[in-house]
Write a protein that holds these residues in place. Structure first.
Motif, short mmCIF file in Angstrom:
data_model
loop_
_atom_site.label_atom_id
_atom_site.label_comp_id
_atom_site.label_asym_id
_atom_site.label_seq_id
_atom_site.Cartn_x
_atom_site.Cartn_y
_atom_site.Cartn_z
N THR A 103 0.83 -1.20 0.00
CA THR A 103 0.00 0.00 0.00
C THR A 103 0.86 1.25 0.00
OG1 THR A 103 -0.12 0.16 2.41
CG2 THR A 103 -1.74 -1.25 1.32
N THR A 104 0.25 2.37 -0.38
CA THR A 104 0.97 3.64 -0.37
C THR A 104 1.35 4.02 1.06
OG1 THR A 104 -1.19 4.77 -0.32
CG2 THR A 104 -0.11 4.54 -2.46
N LEU A 105 0.52 3.65 2.02
CA LEU A 105 0.82 3.94 3.41
C LEU A 105 2.07 3.18 3.87
CD1 LEU A 105 0.11 5.32 6.06
CD2 LEU A 105 -1.43 3.41 6.59
N GLU A 106 2.17 1.93 3.46
CA GLU A 106 3.35 1.13 3.82
C GLU A 106 4.61 1.70 3.18
OE1 GLU A 106 1.47 -3.34 4.42
OE2 GLU A 106 1.83 -2.61 2.38
N LEU A 107 4.49 2.13 1.94
CA LEU A 107 5.64 2.74 1.26
C LEU A 107 6.02 4.05 1.94
CD1 LEU A 107 4.65 2.17 -2.48
CD2 LEU A 107 6.63 1.18 -1.31
N ALA A 108 5.02 4.86 2.26
CA ALA A 108 5.27 6.14 2.91
C ALA A 108 5.92 5.95 4.27
CB ALA A 108 3.96 6.92 3.05
N LEU B 126 9.62 4.72 3.79
CA LEU B 126 10.51 5.73 3.22
C LEU B 126 10.46 7.06 3.96
CD1 LEU B 126 9.72 5.07 -0.56
CD2 LEU B 126 11.63 4.19 0.79
N GLU B 127 9.55 7.12 4.98
CA GLU B 127 9.39 8.34 5.78
C GLU B 127 9.07 9.54 4.89
OE1 GLU B 127 12.86 8.78 8.17
OE2 GLU B 127 12.58 6.89 9.23
N ILE B 128 8.09 9.31 4.02
CA ILE B 128 7.65 10.33 3.06
C ILE B 128 6.13 10.46 3.17
CG2 ILE B 128 7.42 10.84 0.60
CD1 ILE B 128 10.21 11.27 1.57
N PRO B 129 5.57 11.64 3.04
CA PRO B 129 4.11 11.81 3.08
C PRO B 129 3.42 10.97 2.01
CG PRO B 129 5.18 13.94 3.29
CD PRO B 129 6.26 12.95 2.94
N VAL B 130 2.25 10.45 2.34
CA VAL B 130 1.49 9.60 1.42
C VAL B 130 1.23 10.29 0.07
CG1 VAL B 130 -0.73 8.46 1.03
CG2 VAL B 130 0.44 8.20 3.22
N PRO B 131 0.80 11.56 0.06
CA PRO B 131 0.56 12.22 -1.24
C PRO B 131 1.80 12.23 -2.13
CG PRO B 131 -0.43 13.49 0.53
CD PRO B 131 0.42 12.44 1.19
N ASP B 132 2.97 12.38 -1.53
CA ASP B 132 4.20 12.37 -2.32
C ASP B 132 4.44 11.00 -2.94
OD1 ASP B 132 4.49 14.96 -1.56
OD2 ASP B 132 6.16 14.63 -0.17
N VAL B 133 4.14 9.94 -2.18
CA VAL B 133 4.30 8.58 -2.69
C VAL B 133 3.32 8.33 -3.83
CG1 VAL B 133 4.05 6.13 -2.12
CG2 VAL B 133 5.15 7.67 -0.50
#
Length: 222
Positions: A59-64, A67-74
């Motif tokens: 999921t985008t949340l898991e990636l975010a 990577l310690e990056i905001p979900v919208p950026d992912v």
């Protein structure tokens, strides 16, 4: 007062040198800390690196979170990646399946992928495999010992081959001998273009009956 002083001395001994409020608990250092912007390819390349090793959609949340990056950026990076793959006519694509993202081969190249996966799987069966398959088809459910009795040779290797090809499967166990019974699969019917086993040509009368097979198998073990 003496008891308190002794306790203090004991604590100092345990802590060795330094004040009592220092060195008791050390904050864990995250040795994997990083900034995705420090990598040559930035966020998009970091996401690619993760997607290359996942075994199921992420999921985008898991990636975010990883990577310690905001979900919208992912989410923006994922869209950018797929747009780049499409523009470059790459053989793979990014797809969101079941709420998660994963890299898949592009549908346009399905014929190529299918040919690669099936390479070697269309090889013709050997005579031994055909004979063993015929016995199983007409005498199923049948044990390995009974098949060996008909063919007069050990069929362990051939059975494994037929199982791997998906032409036969285990269909039960003999309660007395615990021997495994084998039968043909629906894939076997599909390959022969048959609806049911009743459509098999009349070859069964030329094969020994089950009780005869048992007698032959018993004599072979004697």
């Amino acid at each position: 007062m003496t008891a308190v002083a002794d306790d203090a001395n004991t604590e100092d001994d345990l802590l060795e040198d330094g004040p009592a409020d220092e060195g008791l608990v050390e904050e864990p250092q995250d040795q994997l800390a990083f900034d995705v912007n420090d990598f040559p390819g930035g966020l998009t390349s970091a996401i690619e690196a993760v997607l290359m090793v996942v075994e199921e959609p992420v999921t985008t949340l898991e990636l975010a979170s990883a990577l310690e990056i905001p979900v919208p950026d992912v989410e923006e990076a994922l869209v950018t990646l797929e747009a780049g793959y499409a523009e470059q006519l790459r053989g793979f694509t990014l797809r969101e399946v079941g709420g998660g993202w994963r890299i898949y081969s592009r549908a346009d190249y399905a014929p190529v992928v299918s040919k690669f996966i099936l390479a070697g799987q269309q090889a013709k069966l050997t005579q031994a495999s055909l004979e063993t398959l015929a016995v199983i088809a007409y005498r199923q459910p049948v044990s390995r010992a009974r098949v060996s009795a008909v063919r007069g040779v050990n069929v362990d290797g051939v059975i494994r081959t037929l199982l791997t090809r998906g032409l036969i499967e285990e269909v039960g166990t003999d309660e007395e001998s615990t021997a495994t019974f084998y039968g043909t699969t629906t894939y076997f019917l599909e390959r022969l273009g048959l609806q049911t086993l009743d459509d098999l040509p009349a070859l069964a009368p030329y094969l020994p009956e089950v009780d005869v097979l048992d007698e032959i198998a018993e004599s072979g073990r004697a």
